[in-house]
Design a protein around this motif. Structure first.
Motif, PDB file in Angstrom:
ATOM      1  N   ASN A  72       1.216  -1.194   0.374  1.00 27.15           N
ATOM      2  CA  ASN A  72      -0.140  -0.040  -0.217  1.00 27.15           C
ATOM      3  C   ASN A  72       1.148   1.109   0.301  1.00 27.15           C
ATOM      4  OD1 ASN A  72      -2.598  -1.531  -0.201  1.00 27.15           O
ATOM      5  ND2 ASN A  72      -2.548  -1.546   2.054  1.00 27.15           N
ATOM      6  N   LEU A  73       2.315   1.608   1.102  1.00 25.32           N
ATOM      7  CA  LEU A  73       3.018   2.363   0.742  1.00 25.32           C
ATOM      8  C   LEU A  73       3.273   2.156  -0.720  1.00 25.32           C
ATOM      9  CD1 LEU A  73       4.258   4.005   2.679  1.00 25.32           C
ATOM     10  CD2 LEU A  73       5.880   2.193   3.394  1.00 25.32           C
ATOM     11  N   LEU A  74       3.385   1.603  -1.391  1.00 27.40           N
ATOM     12  CA  LEU A  74       4.268   2.168  -3.273  1.00 27.40           C
ATOM     13  C   LEU A  74       2.853   2.445  -3.778  1.00 27.40           C
ATOM     14  CD1 LEU A  74       6.374  -1.592  -3.758  1.00 27.40           C
ATOM     15  CD2 LEU A  74       7.111   1.209  -2.948  1.00 27.40           C
ATOM     16  N   THR A  75       1.864   1.898  -2.780  1.00 24.15           N
ATOM     17  CA  THR A  75       0.483   2.263  -3.573  1.00 24.15           C
ATOM     18  C   THR A  75       0.378   4.024  -4.049  1.00 24.15           C
ATOM     19  OG1 THR A  75      -0.563   0.381  -3.885  1.00 24.15           O
ATOM     20  CG2 THR A  75      -1.449   2.088  -4.572  1.00 24.15           C
ATOM     21  N   ALA A  76       0.844   4.271  -2.785  1.00 22.82           N
ATOM     22  CA  ALA A  76       0.838   5.937  -1.953  1.00 22.82           C
ATOM     23  C   ALA A  76       1.833   6.523  -2.826  1.00 22.82           C
ATOM     24  CB  ALA A  76       0.788   5.388  -0.303  1.00 22.82           C
ATOM     25  N   PHE A  77       3.244   6.257  -2.362  1.00 19.08           N
ATOM     26  CA  PHE A  77       4.468   6.561  -3.135  1.00 19.08           C
ATOM     27  C   PHE A  77       4.188   6.831  -4.651  1.00 19.08           C
ATOM     28  CE2 PHE A  77       7.473   4.863   0.074  1.00 19.08           C
ATOM     29  CZ  PHE A  77       7.721   5.863   0.435  1.00 19.08           C
ATOM     30  N   SER A  78       3.200   6.347  -5.312  1.00 21.49           N
ATOM     31  CA  SER A  78       3.216   6.228  -6.842  1.00 21.49           C
ATOM     32  C   SER A  78       1.993   7.547  -7.649  1.00 21.49           C
ATOM     33  CB  SER A  78       2.404   4.940  -7.149  1.00 21.49           C
ATOM     34  OG  SER A  78       1.953   4.821  -8.610  1.00 21.49           O
ATOM     35  N   ASN A  79       0.819   6.999  -6.388  1.00 21.51           N
ATOM     36  CA  ASN A  79       0.321   8.572  -6.763  1.00 21.51           C
ATOM     37  C   ASN A  79       1.271   9.529  -6.343  1.00 21.51           C
ATOM     38  OD1 ASN A  79      -2.120   6.606  -7.199  1.00 21.51           O
ATOM     39  ND2 ASN A  79      -2.662   6.157  -5.156  1.00 21.51           N
ATOM     40  N   LEU A  80       1.383  10.253  -5.417  1.00 28.87           N
ATOM     41  CA  LEU A  80       1.682  11.497  -4.867  1.00 28.87           C
ATOM     42  C   LEU A  80       3.378  11.302  -6.305  1.00 28.87           C
ATOM     43  CD1 LEU A  80       3.156  10.407  -1.179  1.00 28.87           C
ATOM     44  CD2 LEU A  80       1.232  11.713  -2.239  1.00 28.87           C
ATOM     45  N   LEU A  81       3.771  10.593  -6.559  1.00 25.47           N
ATOM     46  CA  LEU A  81       4.677  10.801  -7.520  1.00 25.47           C
ATOM     47  C   LEU A  81       4.298  11.335  -8.713  1.00 25.47           C
ATOM     48  CD1 LEU A  81       7.633  11.103  -7.774  1.00 25.47           C
ATOM     49  CD2 LEU A  81       7.566   8.593  -9.385  1.00 25.47           C
ATOM     50  N   SER A  82       3.051  10.807  -9.421  1.00 26.51           N
ATOM     51  CA  SER A  82       2.129  11.821 -10.574  1.00 26.51           C
ATOM     52  C   SER A  82       1.254  12.852 -10.201  1.00 26.51           C
ATOM     53  CB  SER A  82       1.270   9.929 -11.177  1.00 26.51           C
ATOM     54  OG  SER A  82       0.577   9.839  -9.999  1.00 26.51           O
ATOM     55  N   HIS A  83       1.526  12.987  -9.526  1.00 28.23           N
ATOM     56  CA  HIS A  83       0.696  14.041  -8.762  1.00 28.23           C
ATOM     57  C   HIS A  83       1.427  15.291  -8.804  1.00 28.23           C
ATOM     58  CE1 HIS A  83      -3.342  11.620  -9.047  1.00 28.23           C
ATOM     59  NE2 HIS A  83      -3.505  12.880  -9.018  1.00 28.23           N
ATOM     60  N   SER A  84       3.015  15.197  -8.908  1.00 34.86           N
ATOM     61  CA  SER A  84       3.928  16.268  -8.096  1.00 34.86           C
ATOM     62  C   SER A  84       3.953  16.951  -9.621  1.00 34.86           C
ATOM     63  CB  SER A  84       4.738  15.377  -6.998  1.00 34.86           C
ATOM     64  OG  SER A  84       5.808  14.678  -8.336  1.00 34.86           O
ATOM     65  N   THR A  85       4.117  16.194 -10.508  1.00 36.54           N
ATOM     66  CA  THR A  85       3.975  17.551 -11.952  1.00 36.54           C
ATOM     67  C   THR A  85       2.754  18.251 -12.547  1.00 36.54           C
ATOM     68  OG1 THR A  85       2.491  15.499 -12.860  1.00 36.54           O
ATOM     69  CG2 THR A  85       4.742  15.068 -12.975  1.00 36.54           C
TER      70      THR A  85
END
Ligand SMILES: *[C@@H]1O[C@H](CO)[C@@H](O)[C@H](O)[C@H]1NC(C)=O
Ligand SMILES: *[C@@H]1O[C@H](CO)[C@@H](O)[C@H](O)[C@H]1NC(C)=O
Ligand SMILES: *[C@@H]1O[C@H](CO)[C@@H](O)[C@H](O)[C@H]1NC(C)=O
Ligand SMILES: *[C@@H]1O[C@H](CO)[C@@H](O)[C@H](O)[C@H]1NC(C)=O
Ligand SMILES: *[C@@H]1O[C@H](CO)[C@@H](O)[C@H](O)[C@H]1NC(C)=O
Ligand SMILES: *[C@@H]1O[C@H](CO)[C@@H](O)[C@H](O)[C@H]1NC(C)=O
Ligand SMILES: *[C@@H]1O[C@H](CO)[C@@H](O)[C@H](O)[C@H]1NC(C)=O
Length: 255
Positions: A53-66
């Protein structure tokens, strides 16, 4: 000399390792690491649902940071729920925001993955994840950290100027029409040669009252860690807001 001090002494060794490594890692993108807090010492193994779940959360954060300077995400259910957000400093570009979120996630992957709750603060962004709820409340001050100089300014009126200047910046930041939302910085003249540079910001989903509570608490916390305005420079790093002053300029507006 600037010292970085961990509120939880048990993690100081970890902090030193991270400081060294991220310095090496981030020279390319010129990101400036400030501090880390890894809470709950029991390790999470990488084959757990929480970790996935943490990796999923990280992936969501990374994609929104643009596309945004702030983003909150939740992943999973019950005991495996991960709440996470990043907050980029509003005066940096989205390209810098993205690079910083990316670098911070790499930091977690290398050093803090064995924790249920972690915050990493860079100058350019911060990321927090936790299994607990992340309440958007101004009075939440844990976990927190700070960076300051052990050198003091000798003039006795300096702490007063710091107090006045930072209070003015807090008022400015929380005025609703201010852009970027909940971000203010400024320079006061201390002597003819030395300025006082200050900056405050809060997460943008706050209500103005919460931002004001958070920053006022941060200002008060200078007395518990950082010489209460005597130091040449201080940054108070809270989970939901930050306050910083320096006698040298540190503001780098977006290109
Ligand atoms: C996860 O790994 C640990 C240690 O490597 C092991 O003891 C445990 O059984 C594994 N759990 C699952 C769900 O595979
Ligand atoms: C993200 O981090 C990886 C690993 O450190 C690096 O190779 C990559 O260039 C970074 N991407 C961005 C956009 O900064
Ligand atoms: C989060 O994890 C810690 C450490 O394992 C635990 O004490 C706490 O109860 C957990 N919180 C929730 C909401 O499950
Ligand atoms: C923090 O704020 C919330 C609402 O914003 C309030 O319910 C709570 O009592 C406050 N806690 C403290 C310690 O002041
Ligand atoms: C700076 O001031 C603080 C608070 O009065 C004091 O504890 C500290 O020793 C001073 N630092 C130096 C280098 O004089
Ligand atoms: C800072 O100023 C406020 C009022 O503006 C005052 O209440 C507070 O005591 C001052 N703090 C210090 C450390 O001087
Ligand atoms: C600081 O000093 C400069 C140059 O003397 C002056 O232009 C500026 O208005 C002063 N700023 C404040 C806030 O007093």
């Amino acid at each position: 000399m600037t010292i970085q001090k961990n509120v939880f002494p048990i993690l100081q060794i970890l902090l030193i390792i991270i400081t060294k490594t991220t310095t090496a890692q981030t020279t390319e993108t010129q990101l400036n690491y400030l501090a880390v807090q890894c809470t709950y010492s029991e390790p999470i193994s990488t084959n757990t649902t929480y970790h996935a779940n943490l990796l999923t959360a990280f992936s969501n954060l990374l994609s929104h940071s643009t596309i945004n300077h702030f983003f909150f995400t939740s992943s999973g259910l019950g005991p495996d729920l991960v709440n996470a957000f990043y907050l980029c400093r509003p005066d940096f570009s989205l390209a810098t925001c993205h690079a910083c979120v990316n670098a911070t996630i790499e930091t977690f992957k290398n050093f803090c993955i064995g924790r249920k709750e972690t915050i990493v603060w860079y100058q350019e962004c911060m990321i927090r994840y936790t299994n607990n709820s992340i309440s958007p409340s101004g009075n939440q001050t844990e976990p927190w950290s700070f960076v300051y100089s052990t050198l003091n300014v000798s003039e006795s009126n300096f702490p007063m100027l710091v107090n006045t200047t930072m209070r003015e910046l807090i008022s400015e930041a929380v005025s609703v029409e201010h852009t970027p939302r909940f971000f203010a910085y400024g320079k006061a003249n201390f002597t003819a040669f030395v300025g006082l540079y200050g900056m405050v910001f809060c997460r943008p989903d706050f209500a103005p009252e919460d931002c004001e509570i958070c920053l006022t608490l941060a200002l008060g916390m200078m007395s518990s860690c950082c010489g209460n305005g005597l130091s040449f420079r201080t940054a108070i790093l809270l989970p939901n807001c930050q306050l910083r002053y320096d006698t040298a300029p540190f503001i780098f507006p977006s290109p």
